[in-house]
Design a protein around this motif. Structure first.
Motif, PDB file in Angstrom:
ATOM      1  N   ARG A   1       0.824  -1.209   0.000  1.00  0.00           N
ATOM      2  CA  ARG A   1       0.000   0.000   0.000  1.00  0.00           C
ATOM      3  C   ARG A   1       0.855   1.255   0.000  1.00  0.00           C
TER       4      ARG A   1
ATOM      5  N   GLN B   1       3.948   1.551  -1.103  1.00  0.00           N
ATOM      6  CA  GLN B   1       4.589   1.678  -2.417  1.00  0.00           C
ATOM      7  C   GLN B   1       3.621   2.229  -3.450  1.00  0.00           C
ATOM      8  N   ARG B   2       2.392   1.740  -3.427  1.00  0.00           N
ATOM      9  CA  ARG B   2       1.391   2.249  -4.380  1.00  0.00           C
ATOM     10  C   ARG B   2       1.131   3.734  -4.149  1.00  0.00           C
ATOM     11  N   ARG B   3       1.017   4.115  -2.894  1.00  0.00           N
ATOM     12  CA  ARG B   3       0.767   5.523  -2.589  1.00  0.00           C
ATOM     13  C   ARG B   3       1.935   6.381  -3.062  1.00  0.00           C
TER      14      ARG B   3
ATOM     15  N   TYR C   1       1.936   6.191  -7.229  1.00  0.00           N
ATOM     16  CA  TYR C   1       0.812   6.783  -7.940  1.00  0.00           C
ATOM     17  C   TYR C   1       0.451   8.182  -7.450  1.00  0.00           C
TER      18      TYR C   1
END
Length: 185
Positions: free
Chosen positions: A171, A173-175, A178
């Motif tokens: 989560r 890393q995605r935040r 993106y």
């Protein structure tokens, strides 16, 4: 399970042993006899395979006995266009490699089945005691269900904790990628 797979492999191996395979062969690639007779240049080539001794692996020993009537009188034009190779292979090694690959695939399928059966148990417990954390440092200050791994006595809780930690990292890393357009080191 082990006995069943061993029996299956033994049956497959015995089936291969009873079949007839040639370990030595002569393989020749030649033009079609029609190209020599019509004096046309074509890419139509034929494959000839036979079980002959290594010294007979040539146009005279393998191909002319088969197509001699078609190219009668033009052997000197036909034979130089043929490429013959004597191949020696060990089918026993090929069989053993295939059996090992099948064995590894069976083990991986069994492991996947085990993980599929284990996943509902892990997710059931994880949902019951799941709390979203924003930072790993906050874990030690919060009391309650998120206790250190050493105090958890059971393997299932440890796996669940590692899975939750991994989900938090994903989560984050995605935040970062993106939303903030940065990458973690």
């Amino acid at each position: 399970m082990l006995r069943l797979s061993s029996l299956l492999i033994l049956t497959v191996f015995l089936g291969y042993v009873s079949a007839s395979y040639e370990d030595k062969r002569c393989k020749c690639v030649c033009p079609s006899p029609a190209t020599v007779l019509n004096n046309t240049v074509g890419s139509d080539r034929k494959l000839y395979i036979g079980n002959v001794p290594p010294n007979m692996c040539n146009c005279d020993g393998l191909i002319l006995p088969r197509v001699g009537d078609l190219v009668k009188g033009r052997e000197q034009e036909f034979c130089p266009r043929c490429e013959c190779k004597y191949e020696n292979r060990n089918t026993t090694i090929i069989k053993v490699v295939v059996i090992i690959v099948l064995w590894v695939i069976m083990l991986l399928v069994a492991y996947m089945g085990f993980l599929i059966c284990l996943d509902p148990l892990i997710n059931k417990r994880a949902k019951a005691s799941y709390q979203e954390h924003t930072n790993e440092d906050d874990e030690s200050t919060l009391g309650g269900p998120s206790q250190p791994i050493s105090s958890r006595g059971n393997v299932l809780n440890r796996v669940t904790h590692q899975q939750d930690k991994w989900k938090r990292q994903v989560r984050e890393q995605r935040r970062n990628i993106y939303d903030r357009h940065t990458m973690l080191n």
